[in-house]
Each structure stands twice: as structure tokens, then as C-alpha cells.
Design a protein around this motif. Structure first.
Motif, PDB file in Angstrom:
ATOM      1  N   PRO A   1       0.834  -1.201   0.000  1.00 46.17           N
ATOM      2  CA  PRO A   1       0.000   0.000   0.000  1.00 46.17           C
ATOM      3  C   PRO A   1       0.869   1.251   0.000  1.00 46.17           C
ATOM      4  CG  PRO A   1      -0.774  -1.584   1.635  1.00 46.17           C
ATOM      5  CD  PRO A   1       0.552  -2.073   1.149  1.00 46.17           C
ATOM      6  N   PRO A   2       0.432   2.314  -0.692  1.00 48.70           N
ATOM      7  CA  PRO A   2       1.246   3.535  -0.746  1.00 48.70           C
ATOM      8  C   PRO A   2       1.564   4.119   0.622  1.00 48.70           C
ATOM      9  CG  PRO A   2      -0.491   3.601  -2.398  1.00 48.70           C
ATOM     10  CD  PRO A   2      -0.774   2.418  -1.540  1.00 48.70           C
ATOM     11  N   GLN A   3       0.657   3.939   1.596  1.00 51.33           N
ATOM     12  CA  GLN A   3       0.945   4.478   2.928  1.00 51.33           C
ATOM     13  C   GLN A   3       2.084   3.737   3.616  1.00 51.33           C
ATOM     14  OE1 GLN A   3      -1.935   3.111   1.938  1.00 51.33           O
ATOM     15  NE2 GLN A   3      -2.944   1.914   3.544  1.00 51.33           N
ATOM     16  N   VAL A   4       2.423   2.553   3.136  1.00 47.21           N
ATOM     17  CA  VAL A   4       3.550   1.795   3.674  1.00 47.21           C
ATOM     18  C   VAL A   4       4.868   2.247   3.045  1.00 47.21           C
ATOM     19  CG1 VAL A   4       4.612  -0.503   3.775  1.00 47.21           C
ATOM     20  CG2 VAL A   4       2.174  -0.227   4.292  1.00 47.21           C
ATOM     21  N   ILE A   5       4.834   2.420   1.743  1.00 49.71           N
ATOM     22  CA  ILE A   5       6.044   2.823   1.019  1.00 49.71           C
ATOM     23  C   ILE A   5       5.877   4.251   0.519  1.00 49.71           C
ATOM     24  CG2 ILE A   5       7.476   2.363  -0.998  1.00 49.71           C
ATOM     25  CD1 ILE A   5       7.936   0.400   1.203  1.00 49.71           C
ATOM     26  N   ARG A   6       6.246   5.188   1.350  1.00 50.34           N
ATOM     27  CA  ARG A   6       6.258   6.598   0.965  1.00 50.34           C
ATOM     28  C   ARG A   6       7.614   6.956   0.370  1.00 50.34           C
ATOM     29  NH1 ARG A   6       1.133   8.477   0.655  1.00 50.34           N
ATOM     30  NH2 ARG A   6      -0.041   8.227   2.597  1.00 50.34           N
ATOM     31  N   PRO A   7       7.682   8.054  -0.393  1.00 50.14           N
ATOM     32  CA  PRO A   7       8.987   8.451  -0.949  1.00 50.14           C
ATOM     33  C   PRO A   7      10.080   8.581   0.103  1.00 50.14           C
ATOM     34  CG  PRO A   7       7.222   9.693  -1.993  1.00 50.14           C
ATOM     35  CD  PRO A   7       6.580   8.897  -0.895  1.00 50.14           C
ATOM     36  N   TYR A   8       9.745   9.113   1.289  1.00 51.01           N
ATOM     37  CA  TYR A   8      10.799   9.295   2.299  1.00 51.01           C
ATOM     38  C   TYR A   8      11.318   7.964   2.834  1.00 51.01           C
ATOM     39  CZ  TYR A   8       7.357   8.462   6.049  1.00 51.01           C
ATOM     40  OH  TYR A   8       6.407   7.904   6.879  1.00 51.01           O
ATOM     41  N   VAL A   9      10.496   6.896   2.766  1.00 54.30           N
ATOM     42  CA  VAL A   9      10.967   5.581   3.205  1.00 54.30           C
ATOM     43  C   VAL A   9      12.071   5.087   2.276  1.00 54.30           C
ATOM     44  CG1 VAL A   9      10.320   3.162   3.484  1.00 54.30           C
ATOM     45  CG2 VAL A   9       8.824   4.952   4.369  1.00 54.30           C
ATOM     46  N   LEU A  10      11.839   5.248   0.975  1.00 53.28           N
ATOM     47  CA  LEU A  10      12.872   4.821   0.033  1.00 53.28           C
ATOM     48  C   LEU A  10      14.114   5.695   0.140  1.00 53.28           C
ATOM     49  CD1 LEU A  10      10.843   3.929  -3.188  1.00 53.28           C
ATOM     50  CD2 LEU A  10      11.449   2.489  -1.250  1.00 53.28           C
ATOM     51  N   GLU A  11      13.918   7.019   0.273  1.00 55.81           N
ATOM     52  CA  GLU A  11      15.051   7.931   0.285  1.00 55.81           C
ATOM     53  C   GLU A  11      15.837   7.861   1.587  1.00 55.81           C
ATOM     54  OE1 GLU A  11      17.791  10.412  -1.174  1.00 55.81           O
ATOM     55  OE2 GLU A  11      16.115   9.529  -2.286  1.00 55.81           O
ATOM     56  N   SER A  12      15.128   7.807   2.719  1.00 58.66           N
ATOM     57  CA  SER A  12      15.798   7.909   4.017  1.00 58.66           C
ATOM     58  C   SER A  12      16.341   6.582   4.529  1.00 58.66           C
ATOM     59  CB  SER A  12      14.825   8.481   5.057  1.00 58.66           C
ATOM     60  OG  SER A  12      14.391   9.771   4.677  1.00 58.66           O
ATOM     61  N   TYR A  13      15.785   5.461   4.057  1.00 51.49           N
ATOM     62  CA  TYR A  13      16.193   4.166   4.591  1.00 51.49           C
ATOM     63  C   TYR A  13      16.648   3.193   3.499  1.00 51.49           C
ATOM     64  CZ  TYR A  13      13.657   6.301   8.412  1.00 51.49           C
ATOM     65  OH  TYR A  13      13.219   7.193   9.360  1.00 51.49           O
ATOM     66  N   ALA A  14      15.772   2.900   2.545  1.00 53.21           N
ATOM     67  CA  ALA A  14      16.085   1.852   1.574  1.00 53.21           C
ATOM     68  C   ALA A  14      17.325   2.177   0.750  1.00 53.21           C
ATOM     69  CB  ALA A  14      14.882   1.624   0.659  1.00 53.21           C
ATOM     70  N   ARG A  15      17.369   3.366   0.171  1.00 59.62           N
ATOM     71  CA  ARG A  15      18.500   3.687  -0.702  1.00 59.62           C
ATOM     72  C   ARG A  15      19.808   3.800   0.077  1.00 59.62           C
ATOM     73  NH1 ARG A  15      14.430   7.466  -3.364  1.00 59.62           N
ATOM     74  NH2 ARG A  15      13.615   6.187  -5.074  1.00 59.62           N
ATOM     75  N   LYS A  16      19.728   4.313   1.299  1.00 53.80           N
ATOM     76  CA  LYS A  16      20.940   4.426   2.109  1.00 53.80           C
ATOM     77  C   LYS A  16      21.582   3.071   2.361  1.00 53.80           C
ATOM     78  CE  LYS A  16      19.947   8.716   4.618  1.00 53.80           C
ATOM     79  NZ  LYS A  16      19.682   9.323   5.940  1.00 53.80           N
ATOM     80  N   VAL A  17      20.745   2.050   2.511  1.00 61.02           N
ATOM     81  CA  VAL A  17      21.260   0.717   2.831  1.00 61.02           C
ATOM     82  C   VAL A  17      21.553  -0.095   1.582  1.00 61.02           C
ATOM     83  CG1 VAL A  17      20.668  -1.500   3.906  1.00 61.02           C
ATOM     84  CG2 VAL A  17      20.154   0.639   5.092  1.00 61.02           C
ATOM     85  N   LEU A  18      20.667  -0.031   0.570  1.00 60.22           N
ATOM     86  CA  LEU A  18      20.740  -0.968  -0.540  1.00 60.22           C
ATOM     87  C   LEU A  18      21.711  -0.577  -1.647  1.00 60.22           C
ATOM     88  CD1 LEU A  18      18.047  -1.913   0.861  1.00 60.22           C
ATOM     89  CD2 LEU A  18      17.280  -2.569  -1.411  1.00 60.22           C
ATOM     90  N   LEU A  19      21.797   0.701  -1.967  1.00 57.21           N
ATOM     91  CA  LEU A  19      22.587   1.086  -3.139  1.00 57.21           C
ATOM     92  C   LEU A  19      24.042   0.663  -2.998  1.00 57.21           C
ATOM     93  CD1 LEU A  19      21.150   4.608  -4.015  1.00 57.21           C
ATOM     94  CD2 LEU A  19      20.527   2.369  -4.952  1.00 57.21           C
ATOM     95  N   GLY A  20      24.528  -0.015  -4.030  1.00 57.15           N
ATOM     96  CA  GLY A  20      25.909  -0.491  -4.048  1.00 57.15           C
ATOM     97  C   GLY A  20      26.118  -1.852  -3.418  1.00 57.15           C
ATOM     98  N   GLU A  21      25.051  -2.425  -2.825  1.00 55.81           N
ATOM     99  CA  GLU A  21      25.180  -3.727  -2.161  1.00 55.81           C
ATOM    100  C   GLU A  21      24.918  -4.878  -3.131  1.00 55.81           C
ATOM    101  OE1 GLU A  21      26.154  -4.488   0.888  1.00 55.81           O
ATOM    102  OE2 GLU A  21      26.427  -2.404   1.497  1.00 55.81           O
ATOM    103  N   ASP A  22      25.451  -6.039  -2.786  1.00 57.91           N
ATOM    104  CA  ASP A  22      25.157  -7.280  -3.500  1.00 57.91           C
ATOM    105  C   ASP A  22      23.732  -7.701  -3.121  1.00 57.91           C
ATOM    106  OD1 ASP A  22      24.862  -9.903  -4.360  1.00 57.91           O
ATOM    107  OD2 ASP A  22      26.860 -10.536  -3.720  1.00 57.91           O
ATOM    108  N   PRO A  23      22.788  -7.795  -4.073  1.00 53.49           N
ATOM    109  CA  PRO A  23      21.399  -8.099  -3.719  1.00 53.49           C
ATOM    110  C   PRO A  23      21.202  -9.497  -3.157  1.00 53.49           C
ATOM    111  CG  PRO A  23      21.679  -8.204  -6.092  1.00 53.49           C
ATOM    112  CD  PRO A  23      22.956  -7.637  -5.535  1.00 53.49           C
ATOM    113  N   PHE A  24      22.192 -10.385  -3.383  1.00 56.36           N
ATOM    114  CA  PHE A  24      22.068 -11.736  -2.841  1.00 56.36           C
ATOM    115  C   PHE A  24      22.419 -11.797  -1.354  1.00 56.36           C
ATOM    116  CE2 PHE A  24      22.573 -14.398  -6.992  1.00 56.36           C
ATOM    117  CZ  PHE A  24      21.417 -13.806  -7.487  1.00 56.36           C
ATOM    118  N   GLN A  25      22.996 -10.752  -0.818  1.00 52.79           N
ATOM    119  CA  GLN A  25      23.324 -10.741   0.617  1.00 52.79           C
ATOM    120  C   GLN A  25      22.123 -10.204   1.410  1.00 52.79           C
ATOM    121  OE1 GLN A  25      27.427  -8.747   0.253  1.00 52.79           O
ATOM    122  NE2 GLN A  25      27.799 -10.422   1.711  1.00 52.79           N
TER     123      GLN A  25
END
Length: 384
Positions: A53-77
């Protein structure tokens, strides 16, 4: 292979599901509902997708948490990434929820399945290719011909048995229904359904979530006489001691916790306290596939089943990957809605059920959602 982007696409689709003031689903007039699709892409072009649901995944969730952790990582880890994401929850002031964590992690699993050309349920363990389903009703309502009386529950149960279900779980009446909560009405509905379907169909009750101990034990004893298979979430789950007390009073299996926070950690506490006979976990509710598997394996270590809460491709994959889960929860069901109607943003159902009551696992790579990408692109209202 490294993660290159994490993005969200919010889109509209027609739906006849409405939500009351307490958050319970009921049928309603057709509206244009909204859904968000999360897409994780790697530098060599692999993608993984999931819905929330959109209320779960807001733009700030992706920007403030997901991208900080995921970008540049091996997706299999995935374990490393999940642990890093979970750590960010501590300082998020409740903004980065378990449901958001789960959605991001599901997209990682989907990416792995698509990249390896393997269904996710096989990556998780692949115990079976089909799972028996129980029909899980919507909560009771005040709609004539719907789920407004014990007799209507009984008539609907007969329809579900004719469709192929070998088990049915009732959600009975809860506020804001004017007469709810009412233990007597719950018992009448359960008795009517048992009489309608006979002794061979397994029945369960998911009652009002805030009954007192005395009301809960009254209903539980009635369910024992009706030979119900289990009783769940009849009291506030923050009171673990109340569940331990109830489990000691009743022979019917107590299932839980369903909505309690704390992921696999709180469920370990419930096992130790004897607060349930069957553990409960669902992918969105406990923060992903990874912690759901931890709950299931915890339960297995103590000789307990772990019944997976809710429908959807990720929950189905877990059900098919483990031995100690008996049922897949197919719902929520109502006389006025056709669950087998394919959502507009999919090409086919994620959980097709045959006439014998078995849901068959997709053999396509990934989680199993057969996504209509053209529909989503044509009905997108926001990207972030």
C-alpha cells in the motif's frame, strides 16, 4: 552484481473493497484504489518487484532508509541487508515500519528468483508444490445478504465448501458494527456454520481482538464443543500473560501472536511462556520473508506448527517452503465479492486454487506475481 536503483511506482486500479473506521475490510462500491510497486534494479539489469500500500512505502521511506542501505550492495546478501535495514528502525520514530521493511526485502527475494530463473519458494526450501487453503472470511457486517447474521455465515460457508475449501476461518463482528462485540453472537455464528458444513470441514475463529479473559474462555469452551481446529487473536496480544492463562484453561489450540510487534524475538517469548500452541507469523507483519522463516524454524524446534498469516505471493512462498504449516490463508472472502477475479495489475492470480482446495505454486521465476507492467505504466500517478 550491485544494486543500482530502488524506486517506487504508485498506480490506480479498480477495487470494490472498502475499509471501516476500525480498519476492517468490507465490500463497497467500485473505486479507484491505489497500490505501490517497488522495483530494485542491479547494474547488470536484473530486477525484483513487489507490491505494498502507498501508505507503507512513501517516498521518504525509500530515500531515508532503503537507498541508504541498498545502493551499491550485492542483492544476494539478503541477511546482511535485512539486518542493516532493521537497525535503521531504531531511530526512525516509527516511520520505517515492519511492513515497509518487509516490502523492500520481498523485492530482493523476487530479484534473486528472477536472476536465478527459480521460483522463490524453491530458494526458501521447496517442501511442496501445492498447499491446502482455508477460506478466510471478512469480518461480520450489517449488509443484508452479506455476513450480518449467523444464518448468512452458514449459507456462505456452504458456498465455500462447494468451491472446494476443506477449511474455513470466521472473522466475526467487531466495532463499528452496532451490536459488536458480542460473545453470544460469535458462538451462534460458529454453531450455525458447523451445522451447515458438517463434521469433516475444519473450522477456525479469529474473534474480536480485545475480549476479556472471561469472554475469551467462554467462547473457547463453546468452540471445543463444536470441534473447532483453533482460536486466534481474541484478546489484546500485548498481554502475553493473558494468552498463557487462556492456553492453560482450554484444550482447543491457541494460535498467536498475529499482530504483535517484535518479529521473531517476541514469538520466542510466547513459546517460552506457553502462550500459544501454534505460532503465527506473516511476511508483512514481522518484517519480511527472512524473519518469517526464523519464526517457522523456531516453532519447528519446539514441535509446533507455524501458521502463516494472510494471503499473497510472499506468504504463499513461505507456506510451500516449510513442513510445519498446514494451511494457506486465502481471503478475505465475502458473498458480494469474487476472490477469483484477477486484479487489474496482474495477468493471473498469484494463488489459484483447484476444486480440491489446493493452491498451486507458480513455476515462474521470482515470487509468483504475474505482473502486468503495461497496465501499471498506463495507470501510474507517481514515481519516486
Amino acid at each position: 552484481m550491485k544494486i543500482e536503483s530502488v524506486r517506487g511506482t504508485e498506480f490506480t486500479y479498480p477495487s470494490r473493497r472498502s475499509v471501516d473506521s476500525a480498519g476492517h475490510s468490507h465490500p463497497g462500491p467500485e473505486v479507484q484504489a491505489r497500490m505501490a510497486m517497488i522495483t530494485i534494479t542491479t547494474d547488470n539489469g536484473h530486477e525484483g518487484h513487489t507490491f505494498a500500500p502507498p501508505q507503507v512505502i512513501r517516498p521518504y521511506v525509500l530515500e531515508s532508509y532503503a537507498r541508504k542501505v541498498l545502493l551499491g550492495e550485492d542483492p544476494f546478501q539478503r541477511e546482511k541487508i535485512w539486518m542493516s535495514l532493521e537497525h535503521w528502525q531504531r531511530g526512525s520514530a516509527g516511520q520505517f515500519t515492519d511492513r515497509a521493511l518487509a516490502a523492500i526485502e520481498q523485492a530482493l527475494w523476487d530479484l534473486a528468483g528472477r536472476a536465478l530463473k527459480t521460483p522463490v519458494y524453491k530458494l526458501l526450501g521447496g517442501y511442496r508444490d501445492k498447499v491446502p487453503a482455508y477460506g478466510s472470511t471478512m469480518c461480520g457486517d450489517e449488509l443484508a445478504g452479506g455476513l450480518s447474521t449467523p444464518e448468512e455465515y452458514a449459507a456462505f460457508a456452504e458456498r465455500l465448501v462447494a468451491r472446494g475449501y476443506k477449511a474455513i476461518k470466521l472473522h466475526t463482528w467487531m466495532p463499528p458494527v452496532r451490536f459488536a462485540p458480542d460473545p453470544g453472537m460469535d458462538i451462534k455464528a460458529c454453531a450455525a456454520v458447523r451445522e451447515a458444513v458438517g463434521p469433516d470441514i475444519e473450522l477456525m475463529l479469529d474473534g474480536y481482538h480485545n475480549y476479556s479473559r472471561t469472554d475469551a474462555v467462554r467462547i473457547g469452551r463453546a468452540l471445543e464443543k463444536l470441534n473447532f481446529a483453533w482460536f486466534e487473536e481474541m484478546m489484546n496480544e500485548q498481554s502475553m500473560d493473558s494468552y498463557a492463562w487462556l492456553a492453560g484453561q482450554l484444550d482447543i489450540p491457541i494460535v498467536g501472536p498475529e499482530s504483535l510487534s517484535g518479529k521473531h524475538h517476541s514469538r520466542a517469548d510466547w513459546v517460552k511462556a506457553g502462550a500459544c500452541d501454534v505460532l503465527r507469523a506473516g511476511v508483512p507483519g514481522v518484517g519480511g520473508i527472512t524473519p518469517t522463516l526464523k519464526v517457522a524454524h523456531l516453532a519447528e524446534s519446539f514441535g509446533m506448527n507455524c501458521e502463516i498469516h494472510g494471503n499473497g505471493a510472499a506468504n504463499l512462498a513461505v507456506c510451500a517452503a516449510i513442513k510445519n504449516c498446514r494451511w494457506y490463508e486465502r481471503g478475505l472472502l465475502h458473498p458480494f465479492l469474487d476472490y477469483d477475479e484477477v486484479p487489474a495489475y496482474l495477468n493471473s492470480l498469484s494463488d489459484p486454487m483447484d476444486r480440491e482446495g489446493y493452491v498451486h505454486l507458480s513455476q515462474q521465476p521470482g515470487l509468483g506475481d504475474d505482473i502486468d507492467f503495461e497496465y501499471i505504466a498506463a495507470h501510474a500517478v507517481a514515481t519516486y
